[in-house]
Design an enzyme around this catalytic site. Sequence first.
Site, PDB file in Angstrom:
ATOM      1  N   GLY A 190       9.280  -3.737  40.025  1.00  0.00           N
ATOM      2  CA  GLY A 190       8.809  -4.576  38.932  1.00  0.00           C
ATOM      3  C   GLY A 190       8.870  -3.843  37.620  1.00  0.00           C
ATOM      4  N   PRO A 231       7.625  -2.213  34.015  1.00  0.00           N
ATOM      5  CA  PRO A 231       6.477  -1.345  33.725  1.00  0.00           C
ATOM      6  C   PRO A 231       5.248  -2.161  33.335  1.00  0.00           C
ATOM      7  CG  PRO A 231       8.458  -0.510  32.647  1.00  0.00           C
ATOM      8  CD  PRO A 231       8.812  -1.851  33.201  1.00  0.00           C
ATOM      9  N   GLY A 232       4.107  -1.782  33.901  1.00  0.00           N
ATOM     10  CA  GLY A 232       2.859  -2.436  33.547  1.00  0.00           C
ATOM     11  C   GLY A 232       2.507  -3.641  34.372  1.00  0.00           C
ATOM     12  N   THR A 233       3.302  -3.991  35.372  1.00  0.00           N
ATOM     13  CA  THR A 233       3.019  -5.195  36.156  1.00  0.00           C
ATOM     14  C   THR A 233       2.005  -4.952  37.266  1.00  0.00           C
ATOM     15  OG1 THR A 233       5.025  -4.705  37.434  1.00  0.00           O
ATOM     16  CG2 THR A 233       5.218  -6.334  35.683  1.00  0.00           C
ATOM     17  N   LYS A 237       2.226  -2.163  39.869  1.00  0.00           N
ATOM     18  CA  LYS A 237       2.730  -1.582  41.124  1.00  0.00           C
ATOM     19  C   LYS A 237       1.796  -0.487  41.625  1.00  0.00           C
ATOM     20  CE  LYS A 237       6.612  -0.424  39.207  1.00  0.00           C
ATOM     21  NZ  LYS A 237       6.319  -0.981  37.868  1.00  0.00           N
ATOM     22  N   THR A 238       1.435   0.434  40.754  1.00  0.00           N
ATOM     23  CA  THR A 238       0.546   1.524  41.168  1.00  0.00           C
ATOM     24  C   THR A 238      -0.842   0.999  41.507  1.00  0.00           C
ATOM     25  OG1 THR A 238       1.787   3.025  39.726  1.00  0.00           O
ATOM     26  CG2 THR A 238      -0.353   3.776  40.504  1.00  0.00           C
ATOM     27  N   ASP A 249      17.544  -8.203  11.680  1.00  0.00           N
ATOM     28  CA  ASP A 249      17.907  -9.584  12.020  1.00  0.00           C
ATOM     29  C   ASP A 249      19.380  -9.686  12.382  1.00  0.00           C
ATOM     30  OD1 ASP A 249      15.322 -10.395  11.420  1.00  0.00           O
ATOM     31  OD2 ASP A 249      15.793 -10.726   9.314  1.00  0.00           O
ATOM     32  N   HIS A 286      12.117 -14.092   2.102  1.00  0.00           N
ATOM     33  CA  HIS A 286      12.780 -13.747   3.369  1.00  0.00           C
ATOM     34  C   HIS A 286      12.037 -14.368   4.552  1.00  0.00           C
ATOM     35  CE1 HIS A 286      15.178 -10.880   5.932  1.00  0.00           C
ATOM     36  NE2 HIS A 286      14.210 -11.220   6.773  1.00  0.00           N
ATOM     37  N   GLU A 287      10.707 -14.203   4.599  1.00  0.00           N
ATOM     38  CA  GLU A 287       9.932 -14.739   5.717  1.00  0.00           C
ATOM     39  C   GLU A 287       9.906 -16.260   5.702  1.00  0.00           C
ATOM     40  OE1 GLU A 287       9.116 -12.876   8.102  1.00  0.00           O
ATOM     41  OE2 GLU A 287       9.651 -11.051   7.035  1.00  0.00           O
TER      42      GLU A 287
END
Length: 644
Positions: free
Chosen positions: A199, A201-203, A205-206, A497, A421-422
Amino acid sequence: MKQSTKTLLLWVLSILIMITAFNFLVNRNVESQVLPFSEFIELVKKSKVAEVTFRGPTKIYGRFVPEFREGGMFNTIGDTKSEHYLKILANSGISPNYESNESEGFWRAFFINYLPILLIFFFLFFLYRQMQAGGGRAMSFAKSRARQMKESAPKVTFKDVAGIDEAKEECEEIVEFLKDSKRFSKLGGRIPKGVLLMGAPGTGKTLLARAIAGEAGVPFFTISGSDFVELFVGVGASRVRDLFEQGQKNSPCIIFIDEIDAVGRHRGAGLGGGHDEREQTLNQLLVEMDGFEANSGVILLAATNRPDVLDPALLRPGRFDRRIIVPVPDAKGRMGILKVHTQKTPLHEDVHLENIAKGTPGFTGADLANLVNEAALVAARRNKESITKSDIEFAKDKVLMGAERRSLMLTEEEKETTAYHEIGHTLVGKLLPGLDPIHKVSIIPRGRALGVTQTLPEKEKFNISKEYAENMIAFLLGGRVAEELVFNQKTTGAGDDIDKATDLARKMVCEWGMNDRMGPVSFGKKDEHVFLGKEVDHGEHISPHMLQLIDEEIQSIVTIQHKRTKELLEKHVETLHRLAKVLLEREVMDGKEVDLVMNNQTLPAPTLEGSNNTKEEPNTKREETESEDVASTTPPKVSEGSAT
């Protein structure tokens, strides 16, 4: 007898042997002859004595001249204070040395005979202590560095795991087999030899592995893949053997290898050749998992976020029988994760976890944990008793875009350029169909960005169409086109962009088959890193003519969308100016305020809280995607990830 007592006795015995051997060697080479006092006086008179030392009132030590008895040593007993004898010594040209007491002689003998022995002893003792430093022996570096989970350690259970229900169910089955194996074995079933957690990173697993350790009720060994790699050749393979030997002694047990891709990469690929330390370690791991001698009762649990670089022999059934995907959680999963992380966190009544879960697509368990923690820190800084919705919104902005940089002083020209621009991004996002709704637009510098435009997916995206991809390119180019229309200039603010728009167009042509001229053909492999076990590929499978066509089509897609965006903004230039003027005044606008301005309606007064001047959006059901660089936006995380 205890091991410490045995060690102490061994050291004492070694010291005695060393002292005895040293004295034997010294005394064998330097013998001290005992003389009667009368003979000593006669030898002095005959000038056969070269040196005399008086030690105390009666003891006399000396050395013969080299020509007599090979310059040996002697000792005798006599009156060292007698004037008669002193006169005899003086007549022979001998000036005796005096040692006032026995202690001087003792210390002299100590420093000469025993101090070297003690120095050697302390050196060996220091070396012995260094070997035991860090809980392991220096000379036993080939031993496994796996750590066994202690029963007294805080346990994580499956109740602490949320958002990955399917993965958790498969892991629960392994725990059930360990607790009641007869229920499975009577039907001919056998427990999987290996389980691979895969999976992003951060999902979690550990965390899932820690939950298995807390639930299994059997010995649990944990080690990192990098712990096998060492400077010395053969150490990795030796540690693998020792690891499985420990497992056999504690069978049934679970061995968890985190980041297994450190030792499990493709063999015979890349630049390292076919005979290196990592490959020897992998070969030994393959043999231990499913070799000639089976390791029954030892379950290997591993985790990786790079399953694509693992060796095929490692992934075959019989080694890793079960591969469990740990996905990025959906809205329901995020809801469960938020409940876990807010168990001990006081929440205000205006905070609805369901709305937060729906508004955070693409967030992993680690992202949500960080979001809750940042919100708690913000609330504590504002001296609140509980976390409010505004704290959650502020934390999301900080996590996605970085902290506000209000100390960065922009000139009026730069501020106006950033605003247009924004608004260029915002207006294109409002006018083109199918794009994610605008959530927030800001010209307050955050992180590396001078301004940001945030979009919120209304629902989970797992696939994108050609129309969406083209509209997304137009959306990305909206900021550059607005600058060209209003100021007739090009700035570096659109650099990120343009890079994202070009990358999206390249995927349309080379990977997704969305170009009519090139057809449904894949050109080129995805980025493969040779140092991660991939083959060296220089792209010889694409002809120069096709490469030229690819470049032409990519340029054509971006150019067409640039022209389309320019025509769209020219048609609505009055709305562009009106929105930019309001943004310059308020610095931050949310999606509802943008709609009000576009419809020529009056805006409510802005509300301020802490250092955040953003308005709260009631019951938001969508989440923004971040803008990484100067005045730019990115496609949604889930859309980009599912399309690759």
